[in-house]
Write an enzyme that holds these catalytic residues in place. Structure first.
Site, short mmCIF file in Angstrom:
data_model
loop_
_atom_site.label_atom_id
_atom_site.label_comp_id
_atom_site.label_asym_id
_atom_site.label_seq_id
_atom_site.Cartn_x
_atom_site.Cartn_y
_atom_site.Cartn_z
N GLU A 11 0.83 -1.21 0.00
CA GLU A 11 0.00 0.00 0.00
C GLU A 11 0.86 1.26 0.00
OE1 GLU A 11 -2.93 -0.35 -0.66
OE2 GLU A 11 -3.54 -2.31 0.10
N GLY A 12 0.37 2.29 -0.68
CA GLY A 12 1.12 3.53 -0.84
C GLY A 12 0.92 4.51 0.31
N PHE A 13 1.63 5.60 0.21
CA PHE A 13 1.68 6.63 1.25
C PHE A 13 0.29 7.15 1.62
CE2 PHE A 13 3.07 11.27 2.11
CZ PHE A 13 3.34 11.01 3.44
N ASN A 14 -0.49 7.46 0.61
CA ASN A 14 -1.74 8.17 0.90
C ASN A 14 -2.86 7.27 1.37
OD1 ASN A 14 -1.24 11.11 0.44
ND2 ASN A 14 -0.31 10.21 -1.38
N HIS A 255 -3.22 17.38 -10.49
CA HIS A 255 -2.44 16.21 -10.09
C HIS A 255 -2.52 15.21 -11.23
CE1 HIS A 255 -1.97 12.20 -7.92
NE2 HIS A 255 -0.78 12.67 -8.19
N ARG A 257 -1.36 11.91 -12.33
CA ARG A 257 -0.76 10.64 -11.87
C ARG A 257 -0.42 9.80 -13.09
NH1 ARG A 257 1.30 6.70 -9.64
NH2 ARG A 257 0.48 5.66 -7.77
N THR A 353 -5.41 8.12 -4.37
CA THR A 353 -5.51 8.57 -2.97
C THR A 353 -4.67 9.84 -2.76
OG1 THR A 353 -3.73 7.06 -2.34
CG2 THR A 353 -5.97 6.27 -2.02
O1 GFB Z 1 0.37 7.92 -2.42
P1 GFB Z 1 -0.04 6.89 -3.36
O2 GFB Z 1 -0.41 5.61 -2.78
O3 GFB Z 1 -1.22 7.43 -4.28
O4 GFB Z 1 1.16 6.59 -4.33
P2 GFB Z 1 -2.14 6.70 -5.36
C1 GFB Z 1 1.67 7.51 -5.11
C2 GFB Z 1 3.12 7.80 -4.72
O5 GFB Z 1 3.76 8.20 -5.91
C3 GFB Z 1 3.21 8.96 -3.72
C4 GFB Z 1 4.36 9.47 -5.77
O6 GFB Z 1 3.41 8.58 -2.40
C5 GFB Z 1 4.40 9.73 -4.25
O7 GFB Z 1 5.60 9.21 -3.74
N1 GFB Z 1 3.54 10.50 -6.45
C6 GFB Z 1 2.40 10.34 -7.16
C7 GFB Z 1 3.85 11.79 -6.47
N2 GFB Z 1 1.96 11.51 -7.64
C8 GFB Z 1 2.85 12.44 -7.23
C9 GFB Z 1 2.96 13.84 -7.40
O8 GFB Z 1 2.14 14.50 -8.02
N3 GFB Z 1 4.01 14.46 -6.80
C10 GFB Z 1 4.92 13.78 -6.06
N4 GFB Z 1 5.92 14.47 -5.49
N5 GFB Z 1 4.88 12.44 -5.91
C11 GFB Z 1 -1.96 4.06 -5.34
C12 GFB Z 1 -0.79 3.10 -5.28
O9 GFB Z 1 -1.45 5.32 -5.74
O10 GFB Z 1 -2.89 3.63 -6.27
C13 GFB Z 1 -1.23 1.69 -5.12
O11 GFB Z 1 0.00 3.40 -4.15
C14 GFB Z 1 -2.25 1.31 -6.15
O12 GFB Z 1 -0.10 0.84 -5.24
C15 GFB Z 1 -3.38 2.32 -6.09
O13 GFB Z 1 -1.65 1.31 -7.45
C16 GFB Z 1 -4.45 2.08 -7.10
O14 GFB Z 1 -3.45 6.37 -4.78
O15 GFB Z 1 -2.11 7.61 -6.51
#
Ligand code: GFB
Length: 393
Positions: A11-14, A255, A257, A353
């Site tokens: 799972e990712g950060f958000n 944003h 992505r 997220t």
């Molecule tokens: O946070 P996050 O889970 O969001 O994962 P999603 C995206 C990660 O990619 C962030 C980087 O923690 C950042 O490190 N990132 C993405 C960005 N967009 C940006 C941006 O605009 N600026 C910066 N600085 N960094 C989830 C995935 O992604 O979506 C899961 O974590 C899965 O694995 C799910 O694929 C569907 O929700 O976008």
């Protein structure tokens, strides 16, 4: 009494930030229902995330919450402590931390295949595959956020379905001092979008240095500041009141992505060409000249976007080496999110997220919904509207 938790590794950060809200509301309920014990939530250190791959910025592991969030603000909702503080408090010599009980939560696959969901909290046998704990002598070793000096006396596997509230019955504070829930993401929000949800969310103010970096950027490149943008707010989130009159800086924020979203989400993620044309249309409509881009796109994709939007000012946040090293990928994500949250108009990526967290920040700041809940249309002109999770005070 200590509650610890961990989240499914990929799972990712958000999403993890969302799981914190579930855990925090759980703890709030626990404190309100059971005044006999001093409950505290141990903040699981950040690290080893799939998306955090920046090189040459040191280890992205064991990162304390204070790097990203303001701990004093978190503490105004529930008592929290960082892992290193817990270690100090829990074990005199800090050499060995033995947790009393770990609950390894698992989905009920039968419910998913039948599509029928009822609350469940049952002890079951532990899975043969992907089970991260193993007994060595009289204790269980496991992942434990990467710390080899943490073990547990007992690990119970639980088939769980329901909200975090249902986890209360697993606690036996008269016998144990520490409980860890592994796969905390399986427990659902007690009430998604409730006042409690938003209190916990509002308590997640960022580290003030991250606001400073973002605010300097807003001022220098986007002519945006809180006074002009009507986004001033008290330092203490508990003093904050609901409003809908934020104006935001004279820029549109997007944003965009990319990366893993380009695979398997083709219908909802636009090509760069299509994103540029959607942005142009909106900029014209809003009579804005500037676009702030938060993105995980590769440089060539970003350059392509800039070229396609050549009649506009297109800008992204480029960190210095110092900022990159100090705040790492998580801090850079938050800086991008802060800048997006202060824009006159925001367009996000459907089902990201990362986008959701920006929308929440804009809700707290008091923007009109129409300026926040917008998504880029995907290929084949597939436009998703998504839900509007508006704030309640
Ligand atoms: O946070 P996050 O889970 O969001 O994962 P999603 C995206 C990660 O990619 C962030 C980087 O923690 C950042 O490190 N990132 C993405 C960005 N967009 C940006 C941006 O605009 N600026 C910066 N600085 N960094 C989830 C995935 O992604 O979506 C899961 O974590 C899965 O694995 C799910 O694929 C569907 O929700 O976008």
């Amino acid at each position: 009494m200590y509650i610890l938790y961990d989240v499914n590794l990929p799972e990712g950060f958000n999403l993890r930030r969302d799981v914190y809200i579930r855990a925090a509301v759980f703890l709030r309920n626990l404190i309100d229902n059971d005044t006999k014990y001093d409950w505290q939530l141990v903040l699981p250190p950040w690290g080893n995330l799939y998306h955090w791959r920046s090189m040459n910025i040191g280890m992205q592991k064991y990162i304390p919450w204070a790097t990203f969030f303001d701990i004093v603000s978190l503490q105004k909702y529930i008592p929290v402590l960082e892992m290193y503080e817990f270690m100090k408090e829990y074990s005199v010599d800090r050499k060995e931390i033995v947790l009393d009980r770990v609950y390894f939560l698992q989905h009920d696959e039968n419910m998913f295949s039948a599509g029928k969901f009822v609350d469940k909290n049952e002890v079951a046998s532990c899975p043969e595959n992907n089970f991260p704990y193993r007994k060595i002598n009289d204790k269980f070793a496991g992942r434990f956020w990467g710390y080899s000096n943490i073990t547990a006396l007992e690990v119970k596997c639980i088939i769980f379905h329901g909200t975090t509230f249902g986890l209360m019955k697993n606690l036996k504070p008269s016998i144990h001092r520490s409980f860890m829930f592994d796969h905390m993401e399986i427990a659902l929000h007690k009430e998604y979008g409730s006042v409690d949800y938003w209190m916990a969310r509002r308590s997640m103010r960022y580290n003030s240095e991250l606001y400073n970096v973002a605010n300097e950027f807003r001022k220098k490149y986007l002519n945006s500041d809180d006074k002009k943008d009507n986004t001033e707010r008290p330092d203490d989130w508990t003093m904050e009141k609901g409003k809908r009159n934020a104006v935001g800086g004279q820029y549109l924020a997007v944003h965009l992505r990319r990366r893993d979203f380009l695979m398997g989400r083709k219908d909802t993620v636009p090509t760069i060409k299509s994103a540029a044309s959607q942005l142009k249309k909106k900029l014209k409509e809003l009579k804005l000249e500037t676009v702030f881009v938060a993105t995980d796109a590769k440089d060539h994709e970003y350059e392509d976007l800039v070229t396609q939007l050549r009649n506009y000012t297109v800008i992204r946040f480029s960190p210095t080496d110092y900022i990159r090293t100090k705040f790492k990928d998580g801090g850079l994500a938050i800086i991008d999110q802060i800048i997006c949250s202060y824009a006159r108009y925001f367009i996000g990526t459907y089902e990201s997220t990362f986008t959701f967290r920006i929308q929440e920040d804009r809700e707290i700041l008091g923007f009109l919904n129409e300026t926040t809940f917008n998504y880029l249309c995907g290929t084949k002109n597939k436009c998703e509207t998504g839900g509007r999770w508006t704030i309640v005070w």
